[in-house]
Each structure stands twice: as structure tokens, then as C-alpha cells.
Design a protein around this motif. Structure first.
Motif, PDB file in Angstrom:
ATOM      1  N   GLU A  15      31.021   6.298  -3.151  1.00 24.33           N
ATOM      2  CA  GLU A  15      31.186   5.379  -4.486  1.00 24.33           C
ATOM      3  C   GLU A  15      30.152   6.225  -5.428  1.00 24.33           C
ATOM      4  O   GLU A  15      30.654   6.257  -6.492  1.00 24.33           O
ATOM      5  N   ARG A  19      31.659   7.730  -8.977  1.00 30.88           N
ATOM      6  CA  ARG A  19      30.951   7.615 -10.190  1.00 30.88           C
ATOM      7  C   ARG A  19      30.916   8.957 -10.903  1.00 30.88           C
ATOM      8  O   ARG A  19      30.904   8.999 -12.135  1.00 30.88           O
ATOM      9  N   ARG A  23      33.728   8.759 -13.969  1.00 30.35           N
ATOM     10  CA  ARG A  23      33.243   8.522 -15.193  1.00 30.35           C
ATOM     11  C   ARG A  23      32.551   9.420 -16.256  1.00 30.35           C
ATOM     12  O   ARG A  23      32.238   9.270 -17.151  1.00 30.35           O
TER      13      ARG A  23
END
Length: 72
Positions: A15, A19, A23
Motif C-alpha cells: 500500500e 501510494r 499518487r
């Protein structure tokens, strides 16, 4: 409920990588370009090995033929 709260706070290795990669636009673009480059290299290497495997000894025949036709 305790599991969900703990899960939200910790995240995970994948995760965290997701990110960082997804992102941030510059990291995402760099990741895509590097992946395309490495994929192209892998395919080129595989095709080259397959070409060599299928054409063992053929290069000498073609060079001999081109010398004969070149002298005519």
C-alpha cells in the motif's frame, strides 16, 4: 472494528508503494517509462535468442551465396 482501525493506521508495504507510485505524477511517469524500457529490452533479448536458435549455421550459407552472386 478494532481490526479496521488498526489496518487503517498501519497500511502495508504494498500500500505504501502504491501510494508513492500512483499518487505522485512524476514517479508514476518514471515508473511507466522504466517499465516500458525494461520490457522492450526483455522482448528484444528473447527475439534475438530465438533468432539465433532458429538460424544456426544459416549465416554461412547466406554469406557464401552473396559472394557467388556478387562476383557475377
Amino acid at each position: 472494528m478494532d481490526y479496521a482501525a488498526r489496518r487503517r493506521g498501519q497500511g502495508g508495504l504494498f500500500e505504501g508503494l502504491y501510494r508513492v507510485i500512483m499518487r505522485r505524477n512524476s514517479v508514476y511517469v518514471t515508473f511507466v517509462i522504466a517499465g516500458a524500457f525494461l520490457g522492450e529490452r526483455a522482448v528484444d533479448y528473447g527475439v534475438h535468442k530465438l533468432w539465433e536458435y532458429n538460424n544456426v549455421g544459416v549465416a554461412l550459407e547466406f554469406s557464401a551465396v552473396s559472394c557467388v552472386h556478387g562476383s557475377v
